[in-house]
Design a protein around this motif. Structure first.
Motif, short mmCIF file in Angstrom:
data_model
loop_
_atom_site.label_atom_id
_atom_site.label_comp_id
_atom_site.label_asym_id
_atom_site.label_seq_id
_atom_site.Cartn_x
_atom_site.Cartn_y
_atom_site.Cartn_z
N ILE A 11 45.20 39.10 38.30
CA ILE A 11 43.74 39.22 38.33
C ILE A 11 43.34 40.25 39.39
N PHE A 12 42.56 41.24 38.98
CA PHE A 12 42.10 42.29 39.88
C PHE A 12 40.73 41.88 40.42
N CYS B 180 28.72 37.72 32.28
CA CYS B 180 29.72 38.78 32.07
C CYS B 180 31.12 38.19 32.01
N MET B 181 31.40 37.23 32.86
CA MET B 181 32.70 36.56 32.87
C MET B 181 32.95 35.87 31.54
N LEU B 182 31.93 35.17 31.03
CA LEU B 182 32.07 34.44 29.77
C LEU B 182 32.27 35.40 28.60
N LEU B 183 31.39 36.40 28.48
CA LEU B 183 31.42 37.27 27.31
C LEU B 183 32.63 38.22 27.31
N LEU B 184 33.15 38.53 28.49
CA LEU B 184 34.32 39.41 28.58
C LEU B 184 35.64 38.63 28.62
N LEU C 104 39.90 44.16 28.91
CA LEU C 104 39.46 45.49 29.34
C LEU C 104 40.05 45.82 30.70
N ASN C 105 40.35 47.10 30.93
CA ASN C 105 40.79 47.51 32.26
C ASN C 105 39.61 47.55 33.22
N VAL C 106 39.86 47.87 34.47
CA VAL C 106 38.81 47.81 35.49
C VAL C 106 37.67 48.77 35.17
N TYR C 107 38.00 49.99 34.77
CA TYR C 107 36.95 50.98 34.49
C TYR C 107 36.08 50.53 33.32
N ASP C 108 36.71 50.12 32.21
CA ASP C 108 35.95 49.68 31.04
C ASP C 108 35.16 48.40 31.35
N ILE D 82 35.54 34.97 38.54
CA ILE D 82 34.26 35.65 38.74
C ILE D 82 34.41 36.91 39.59
N GLY D 83 35.48 36.96 40.39
CA GLY D 83 35.75 38.14 41.20
C GLY D 83 36.15 39.36 40.37
N GLU D 84 36.38 39.17 39.07
CA GLU D 84 36.67 40.29 38.18
C GLU D 84 35.41 41.02 37.74
N VAL D 85 34.23 40.41 37.98
CA VAL D 85 32.98 41.03 37.52
C VAL D 85 31.95 41.18 38.64
N GLN D 86 32.30 40.83 39.87
CA GLN D 86 31.40 41.02 41.00
C GLN D 86 32.21 41.24 42.27
N VAL D 87 31.57 41.90 43.23
CA VAL D 87 32.20 42.13 44.53
C VAL D 87 31.71 41.06 45.50
N SER D 88 32.65 40.37 46.15
CA SER D 88 32.28 39.33 47.10
C SER D 88 33.36 39.25 48.18
N LEU D 89 33.33 38.19 48.95
CA LEU D 89 34.35 37.92 49.96
C LEU D 89 35.24 36.78 49.47
N TRP D 90 36.55 36.93 49.66
CA TRP D 90 37.48 35.92 49.18
C TRP D 90 38.45 35.53 50.29
N ASP D 91 38.82 34.27 50.31
CA ASP D 91 39.77 33.79 51.31
C ASP D 91 41.18 34.20 50.93
N GLU D 92 42.10 34.04 51.86
CA GLU D 92 43.47 34.50 51.67
C GLU D 92 44.15 33.79 50.51
N GLU D 93 43.88 32.50 50.35
CA GLU D 93 44.49 31.76 49.25
C GLU D 93 44.11 32.35 47.90
N THR D 94 42.81 32.67 47.73
CA THR D 94 42.34 33.27 46.48
C THR D 94 43.00 34.62 46.24
N ILE D 95 43.04 35.45 47.26
CA ILE D 95 43.62 36.79 47.15
C ILE D 95 45.09 36.71 46.76
#
Length: 334
Positions: free
Chosen positions: A331-332, A302-306, A14-18, A311-324
């Motif tokens: 991965i968006f 949500c991560m499992l079923l989609l 699914l795209n980000v909106y869906d 996990i950053g694809e289904v929630q807003v959090s803080l991420w370190d530079e390596e992850t980004i």
């Protein structure tokens, strides 16, 4: 070794909106299925508790809660790690009786969490708790409750596929129950996470029983706070996550300590000083109902079923530079 895994040829279905719409759909469907299965009513929940109440979840005992001063009060506040103990007190205050229970949307900050595909410092889960009788403090009753949760997840997955036919993740309702000691006996040369991976790969819906106590080889399968779950009557629910090719824990739950289990486990954990807290005194004095309860990760589900890879694809959090940097192409991160 890199902590962020990007599966080969990964592309979100699914795209980000869906995805955002689907997250809301999953949560609504699962809450309907969960409340029907376990006879739960939704209640409001705290974001923070008094640090001297003893109500915060100590998790494995090493994680630091986020604390803040409150000028109007004499004590500090603590952002909750989970509502494991608060729910039991609420059941008494709200006058719930045997066979009925509550659930709440729990939001927490776990500042010491490792950041990877499955972990974030932000935690969102359905925290639930149900009043039981003394006769229901059994492994069989725990297994029956686990099966109810899995059935609710399978129903949610089915409804999701109907709405989004391209999302084709199914939940195996045949739960494989295994104790942490049996798991250690099966894989004596593997550590606990490797054991989970090996077993869940062959048994895609697994409940590992009896977590917290020391096993024959001298260490527990995983650390667990001594003052809410009865280590003989608890466990973790795991599913095989196909995109990452790994076991994913979705829920930790159990029948809660009675007075005898609390005393024994505090002794084993060298944590008898907690008996000074109001919550622990209520358990010792049998002033709280006997309960079963747990937490079910909302973002994890949500991560499992989609079929998401991070996990950053289904929630807003803080991420370190390596992850980004690792995620920027495929991965968006919300």
């Amino acid at each position: 070794m890199e902590k962020t895994i990007i599966p080969n040829n990964y592309q979100s279905t699914l795209n980000v909106y869906d995805t955002q719409t689907a997250i809301g759909f999953i949560k609504r469907c699962f809450e309907e299925a969960l409340t029907g299965s376990l006879k739960l009513k939704r209640v409001s929940a705290p974001l923070f508790v008094d640090e001297r109440s003893g109500l915060n979840d100590n998790l494995s005992g090493t994680e630091r809660p986020v604390k803040f001063d409150v000028p109007a009060l004499s004590d500090n506040g603590e952002v909750v790690h989970s509502l494991a103990k608060w729910k039991r007190v609420a059941l008494k205050q709200y006058d719930f009786h045997s066979g009925n229970g509550l659930y709440a949307d729990m939001n927490a900050i776990r500042r010491d969490e490792e950041l990877d595909n499955l972990h974030s410092i932000y935690v969102d889960q359905w925290d639930w708790e149900r009043v039981i009788t003394k006769e229901q403090r059994t492994i069989d009753y725990l297994k029956e409750t686990v099966q109810g949760l899995v059935n609710a997840m399978a129903e949610t997955a089915s409804r999701l596929h109907t709405k989004y036919p391209n999302v084709d993740v199914s939940i195996d309702t045949s739960v494989s129950f295994v104790t942490s000691q049996e798991l250690a006996d099966l894989y004596p040369d593997l550590d606990s996470k490797e054991r989970e991976h090996a077993y869940v790969k062959e048994h895609p819906t697994t409940f590992i029983l009896q977590i917290g106590d020391v096993l024959k080889h001298g260490t527990p399968h995983d650390n667990r706070a001594p003052d809410y779950d009865d280590w003989a009557l608890n466990g973790d629910l795991l599913f095989w996550h196909e995109p990452l090719q790994c076991a994913m824990e979705l829920s930790s739950m159990g029948i809660r300590v009675d007075d005898q289990a609390l005393l024994a486990q505090l002794e084993k954990a060298n944590a008898k000083e907690r008996l000074e807290f109001p919550y622990h005194q209520q358990v010792i004095n049998n002033e709280l109902p006997l309960t079963i309860g747990g937490g079910i990760g909302q973002s994890r589900m949500c991560m499992l079923l989609l079929g998401k890879a991070h996990i950053g694809e289904v929630q807003v959090s803080l991420w370190d530079e390596e992850t980004i940097n690792a995620c920027h192409e495929k991965i968006f991160l919300l």
